[in-house]
Enzyme design. Structure first.
Site: not given
Ligand code: ATP
Length: 336
Positions: A125, A170, A203, A227, A231
């Protein structure tokens, strides 16, 4: 403390964290909260993302930043998000991004306690690369200084908790960058014999994490892998809406060495509809309180969140019916 609500769901969840600052102040904590406009709206109206003067003001005039989220479909290349959030992470040298995962009542396996230490300023990044005719290049830069700081913090944390430390890498294919990670990891292993530490191919780690999350304690990873892994760990505790994070600069190069933000982004699909879960933002505020030494306030906020969920207060992402503001209220109602 500077408040940057940002875009999309950011301001909605920030609105539920802000009263916690007033609450901490009423309990005698010295705290001034100054809101800042940086985000897509400000960029589209003024052409300014985060000017050098604004960055310098944040760097030298504040101790900490409470951040919502940035990202807006009206800025499709995400230019402003990069100029604000990545600029802050990299400029302030916020090497450590700490992402704990502790399932709340009804959101995941009870007792699970995972913590991801993600390097936050470089790796894939670092925004270096090029798009050329017929090919595209993204560079990943890993420095001994930043990787060493991240790993040292992860070892110290694992030693403190008495839990396993796992390095995700990796190095079998990313021989240079991840080779450096493994070498520094091994050096620190020798320095911290009290920590049960292992390096795993990322992995295989992901497979083991899904099958047996309880066998992990602290996980250290570079920016990209961290990252992804964090998640995934968020999914063990209710998903994106509940996961908190705190970033810091362990060497404190500037006055501002702390940034708390939820793991989620601006969630444009649900933004503005009172649907976002404020728990990730509220738990990030608790992490910030703890790092400032306000343990009683951190603990009280975390207990209030658990209590609200245990009593059935839930937003839609967790199968409930509450909106963002009602969820925030349900949590605040439990704070004395
Ligand atoms: P970034 O790359 O900026 O981290 P992202 O592409 O991972 O963003 P998010 O905005 O985190 O995407 O959203 C991913 C999914 O999680 C979407 O479907 C969103 O609606 C859900 N989501 C994100 N934040 C929340 C929240 N506070 N409450 C409920 N759902 C959420």
């Amino acid at each position: 403390m500077a408040l940057i609500p940002g875009d999309g769901a950011g301001p909605e969840v920030m609105a539920e964290a802000r009263p916690l600052l007033d609450w901490a102040r009423a309990r005698g904590r010295h705290l001034e909260a100054i809101p800042m406009p940086y985000g897509a709206e400000h960029f589209l109206a003024t052409g300014e993302t985060l000017s050098e003067a604004a960055y310098a003001d944040l760097r030298d005039g504040f101790d900490a930043i409470l951040f919502g989220a940035v990202g807006d479909p009206r800025v499709p290349d995400g230019r402003h998000a990069e100029a604000i959030l990545l600029r802050l992470r990299q400029g302030l040298e916020l090497t450590i991004n700490f992402r704990p995962c502790r399932p709340l009542p009804g959101t995941g396996p009870e007792g699970l306690h995972l913590e991801v230490f993600r390097e936050n300023t470089e790796g894939a990044y670092c925004l270096q690369g090029s798009t050329e005719p017929g090919r595209a290049v993204d560079l990943a830069v890993h420095t001994e200084v930043a990787v060493g700081r991240l790993l040292e913090a992860a070892f110290v944390r694992a030693a403190h908790r008495g839990c396993t430390l796992t390095l995700a890498h990796k190095a079998n294919v990313l021989k240079h960058g991840h080779g450096l990670w493994v070498r520094l990891f091994q050096e620190l292993q020798a320095k911290h014999p009290e920590v049960s530490a292992r390096a795993m191919h990322a992995d295989a780690l992901l497979c083991a994490l899904v099958q047996d999350p309880g066998s992990f304690g602290v996980i250290a990873a570079d920016n990209y892998l961290g990252d992804l892994i964090s998640d995934l760990t968020a999914a063990f505790a209710g998903g994106m809406g509940t996961a908190p994070s705190l970033s810091w600069a362990p060497h404190r190069p500037f006055r501002c060495a702390l940034l708390a933000e939820p793991v989620h982004g601006s969630a444009p699909d649900i933004a503005g509809k009172n649907l976002a879960n404020p728990v990730g933002m509220i738990l990030s505020t608790a992490l910030l309180f703890r790092h400032l030494g306000w343990e009683a306030e951190a603990e009280a906020v975390e207990t209030a969140v658990s209590g609200a969920l245990a009593d059935g207060a839930k937003t839609r992402d967790l199968g409930g019916t509450l909106g963002t503001s009602a969820m925030g209220r349900a949590i605040r109602d439990r704070l004395s």
